[in-house]
Design a protein around this motif. Sequence first.
Motif, mmCIF file in Angstrom:
data_model
loop_
_atom_site.group_PDB
_atom_site.id
_atom_site.type_symbol
_atom_site.label_atom_id
_atom_site.label_comp_id
_atom_site.label_asym_id
_atom_site.label_seq_id
_atom_site.Cartn_x
_atom_site.Cartn_y
_atom_site.Cartn_z
ATOM 1 N N ARG A 260 7.117 11.021 -19.127
ATOM 2 C CA ARG A 260 5.915 10.899 -17.951
ATOM 3 C C ARG A 260 5.665 12.607 -17.670
ATOM 4 O O ARG A 260 6.324 13.220 -17.219
ATOM 5 C CB ARG A 260 6.267 10.284 -17.094
ATOM 6 C CG ARG A 260 4.956 10.038 -16.052
ATOM 7 C CD ARG A 260 5.238 8.954 -15.124
ATOM 8 N NE ARG A 260 6.122 9.321 -13.984
ATOM 9 C CZ ARG A 260 5.809 10.149 -12.824
ATOM 10 N NH1 ARG A 260 4.681 10.473 -12.692
ATOM 11 N NH2 ARG A 260 6.845 10.322 -12.196
ATOM 12 N N MET A 261 4.310 12.714 -17.631
ATOM 13 C CA MET A 261 3.855 13.865 -17.029
ATOM 14 C C MET A 261 3.380 13.818 -15.634
ATOM 15 O O MET A 261 3.030 12.805 -15.267
ATOM 16 C CB MET A 261 2.505 14.314 -18.038
ATOM 17 C CG MET A 261 2.991 14.977 -19.286
ATOM 18 S SD MET A 261 1.388 15.707 -19.875
ATOM 19 C CE MET A 261 1.947 16.277 -21.677
ATOM 20 N N PRO A 262 3.469 14.814 -14.837
ATOM 21 C CA PRO A 262 3.356 14.890 -13.564
ATOM 22 C C PRO A 262 1.579 14.661 -13.366
ATOM 23 O O PRO A 262 0.886 15.273 -14.096
ATOM 24 C CB PRO A 262 3.669 16.303 -13.013
ATOM 25 C CG PRO A 262 3.725 17.048 -13.970
ATOM 26 C CD PRO A 262 4.200 16.187 -15.115
ATOM 27 N N GLY A 263 1.221 13.712 -12.630
ATOM 28 C CA GLY A 263 -0.193 13.410 -12.813
ATOM 29 C C GLY A 263 -0.617 12.077 -13.394
ATOM 30 O O GLY A 263 -1.619 11.877 -13.634
ATOM 31 N N GLN A 264 0.816 11.582 -13.966
ATOM 32 C CA GLN A 264 0.242 10.247 -14.734
ATOM 33 C C GLN A 264 1.373 9.207 -14.121
ATOM 34 O O GLN A 264 2.336 9.532 -13.436
ATOM 35 C CB GLN A 264 0.532 10.412 -16.293
ATOM 36 C CG GLN A 264 -0.700 11.343 -16.919
ATOM 37 C CD GLN A 264 -0.531 11.525 -18.374
ATOM 38 O OE1 GLN A 264 -1.021 12.734 -18.900
ATOM 39 N NE2 GLN A 264 -0.108 10.493 -18.922
ATOM 40 N N LEU A 265 0.886 8.060 -14.519
ATOM 41 C CA LEU A 265 1.650 6.861 -13.885
ATOM 42 C C LEU A 265 2.684 6.426 -14.707
ATOM 43 O O LEU A 265 3.697 5.935 -14.386
ATOM 44 C CB LEU A 265 0.677 5.607 -13.645
ATOM 45 C CG LEU A 265 -0.813 6.033 -12.635
ATOM 46 C CD1 LEU A 265 -1.326 4.612 -12.675
ATOM 47 C CD2 LEU A 265 0.158 6.075 -11.410
ATOM 48 N N GLY A 270 -2.347 8.019 -20.393
ATOM 49 C CA GLY A 270 -2.834 7.515 -19.230
ATOM 50 C C GLY A 270 -4.380 7.050 -19.434
ATOM 51 O O GLY A 270 -4.877 6.666 -18.486
ATOM 52 N N THR A 271 -5.008 7.002 -20.605
ATOM 53 C CA THR A 271 -6.278 6.751 -20.768
ATOM 54 C C THR A 271 -6.502 5.236 -21.089
ATOM 55 O O THR A 271 -5.794 4.810 -21.914
ATOM 56 C CB THR A 271 -6.948 7.564 -21.781
ATOM 57 O OG1 THR A 271 -6.394 7.501 -22.817
ATOM 58 C CG2 THR A 271 -7.055 9.016 -21.199
ATOM 59 N N THR A 272 -7.711 4.442 -20.442
ATOM 60 C CA THR A 272 -8.107 3.370 -21.001
ATOM 61 C C THR A 272 -9.032 3.629 -21.926
ATOM 62 O O THR A 272 -9.805 4.482 -22.059
ATOM 63 C CB THR A 272 -8.868 2.659 -20.042
ATOM 64 O OG1 THR A 272 -8.042 2.211 -18.763
ATOM 65 C CG2 THR A 272 -9.460 1.476 -20.734
ATOM 66 N N PRO A 273 -8.630 3.084 -23.236
ATOM 67 C CA PRO A 273 -9.537 3.312 -24.427
ATOM 68 C C PRO A 273 -11.087 3.401 -24.192
ATOM 69 O O PRO A 273 -11.396 2.431 -23.201
ATOM 70 C CB PRO A 273 -9.214 2.547 -25.368
ATOM 71 C CG PRO A 273 -7.919 1.752 -25.169
ATOM 72 C CD PRO A 273 -7.885 1.801 -23.570
ATOM 73 N N VAL A 284 -13.638 4.862 -30.990
ATOM 74 C CA VAL A 284 -12.769 4.807 -29.739
ATOM 75 C C VAL A 284 -11.968 6.027 -29.498
ATOM 76 O O VAL A 284 -11.529 6.481 -30.193
ATOM 77 C CB VAL A 284 -12.208 3.695 -29.871
ATOM 78 C CG1 VAL A 284 -10.986 3.543 -31.003
ATOM 79 C CG2 VAL A 284 -11.301 3.064 -28.549
ATOM 80 N N ALA A 285 -12.116 6.451 -28.239
ATOM 81 C CA ALA A 285 -11.368 7.438 -27.948
ATOM 82 C C ALA A 285 -9.981 7.278 -26.984
ATOM 83 O O ALA A 285 -10.452 6.607 -25.913
ATOM 84 C CB ALA A 285 -12.534 8.601 -27.262
ATOM 85 N N ILE A 286 -9.078 7.926 -27.192
ATOM 86 C CA ILE A 286 -8.141 8.180 -26.071
ATOM 87 C C ILE A 286 -7.691 9.812 -25.930
ATOM 88 O O ILE A 286 -7.971 10.394 -26.813
ATOM 89 C CB ILE A 286 -6.822 7.434 -26.647
ATOM 90 C CG1 ILE A 286 -6.033 7.856 -27.829
ATOM 91 C CG2 ILE A 286 -7.104 5.948 -26.752
ATOM 92 C CD1 ILE A 286 -4.815 7.456 -28.305
ATOM 93 N N VAL A 287 -6.858 10.073 -25.038
ATOM 94 C CA VAL A 287 -6.169 11.547 -24.922
ATOM 95 C C VAL A 287 -4.552 11.026 -24.984
ATOM 96 O O VAL A 287 -4.010 10.071 -24.262
ATOM 97 C CB VAL A 287 -6.376 12.153 -23.530
ATOM 98 C CG1 VAL A 287 -5.830 13.310 -23.457
ATOM 99 C CG2 VAL A 287 -7.842 12.271 -23.600
ATOM 100 N N GLU A 320 -4.943 11.024 -16.259
ATOM 101 C CA GLU A 320 -4.730 9.495 -16.330
ATOM 102 C C GLU A 320 -6.145 8.740 -16.191
ATOM 103 O O GLU A 320 -6.059 7.782 -16.125
ATOM 104 C CB GLU A 320 -3.944 9.223 -14.815
ATOM 105 C CG GLU A 320 -3.527 7.958 -14.616
ATOM 106 C CD GLU A 320 -2.407 7.136 -15.447
ATOM 107 O OE1 GLU A 320 -2.617 5.766 -15.674
ATOM 108 O OE2 GLU A 320 -1.622 7.860 -16.193
ATOM 109 N N ASN A 321 -7.064 9.573 -16.373
ATOM 110 C CA ASN A 321 -8.248 8.844 -16.300
ATOM 111 C C ASN A 321 -9.103 8.628 -17.557
ATOM 112 O O ASN A 321 -8.702 9.211 -18.732
ATOM 113 C CB ASN A 321 -9.345 9.769 -15.487
ATOM 114 C CG ASN A 321 -9.146 9.765 -13.996
ATOM 115 O OD1 ASN A 321 -8.467 8.870 -13.461
ATOM 116 N ND2 ASN A 321 -9.741 10.908 -13.342
ATOM 117 N N SER A 322 -9.619 7.552 -17.809
ATOM 118 C CA SER A 322 -10.497 7.227 -18.781
ATOM 119 C C SER A 322 -11.552 8.040 -19.228
ATOM 120 O O SER A 322 -12.225 8.532 -18.411
ATOM 121 C CB SER A 322 -10.978 5.821 -18.741
ATOM 122 O OG SER A 322 -11.716 5.491 -20.006
#
Length: 464
Positions: A260-265, A270-273, A284-287, A320-322
Amino acid sequence: MGAARGSAQAAPSAPSPSTGVGPTGTSLMHGDLWSTDSTPFPGPGRHARLAASSVPGGACAATFVGHDGMPVSLCTQFVGTATNRPAPGAGPPNVVVPTVTLFDPATAAPLARLQLAKGGLLGGVYGYLDDHDRVVVADGSGAILRVAHRKTSRGWQVHVDDRIDVARHIPAGDAITGLAPDFSGRIWFATTRGVVGTVDTAKNVRSMRLPRGEELGNGLSIRADGASVLTTHALYEMRAGASGVPHVVWRRAYDRGSARMPGQLTWGSGTTPTYFGPGGDGWVAIVDNARRPQLIVYDSDTGSTVCRMPAFDRSGQGTENSPMAWGDSLVIPSTYGYQYPPMAVTGPSVPANAPFVGGSTRIDVSSHGCRRIWENNDRLATLPRLSRADGLIHALGYGPYVPGTIQQLGPVDYVATDFATGRRVRTLQVGTAPVDEPLELTGTIAPDGTMWQATVGRMLKIER
């Protein structure tokens, strides 16, 4: 698509009435079923002012506004009781309690609340508002609830109007973390440990399980032909046929990194697609969670890769954001180094800590590849909302990162940034951390341009 705002394509058409979703733009955590985190309404913008605030006694992860104009939130109450109707002597104190809270649209004061059983994501922060102004949310008892509000002779009341039992589909120790309606009137749900299911209008429940070891910590995105589900290992395009049983159309594993990276849960993306592009949902995009995170855009129908490139250049390397979407453009905020409460994260991060540098970037996508348009140093600390009406990105955040300073302390600002250029057009101090730590919570923009945004300590009403 070029950098000019006017070249942006329209958002997908409004959801069909059969989805049962409430008012357009104010009924879903990520703005719409495609999770574009955009809105058709203008926000406070260049002339923003803090009009009102209140202390609800908890952090409200998502806020909705119904046909009646009443703001209602999914909140995590800091202290509750053992029952759903708190009263003196009702039971021993209970901490970190999920609630549905109703607010006064004029003063932002809490009017009524209903305590729910604890579930996933601190009680299940994913939910939506239906076409009867009811909050549809899962609780920890294995139920999907429709929570309504009404005014009685004794004042406002929040109450369970309908209950759907899905407990037999959820293993012991598991909980629903994702919840969304589809275009056939069904409700899709997903659990932390990989159960994906649907509930039809007759309350028939059908489910399947993704491979063991794959977990979910994000929401579901819905389009007319299916649903996008992202686990800690892979992205899935899914459909539910006449039987209602979800099945996998395609699966694409991604680089989940070494921890897990700092700043993610969670350990994974951490992205909603986000659905966007041709026809509104053709891509459809993710990181991913690679050491240098990659933006990956897939063809929604086939799973073929449209393009991929580093999600960030000089910003913090993770989110962590979409991604926000407008036409063929994506805007991705960095959350790398953001410090969440220990109870919210899963497992240790590597490294244990990192500076919250922040930064957001716009990337335009075409069939020929991805292209970075701009990158700024905005340290956004809420899930931003992109307005297709005023061309601005609305959020709360901090000033630029200064090495050696204590992170996430000091002024908390309302921030409006131009989608076309990435330049800041408005900065308004609305609070001070840690009391007003934004905590990456989600606000909403009402049709009148008012932004309802919670912090860890307050509910803010920001208007033009």
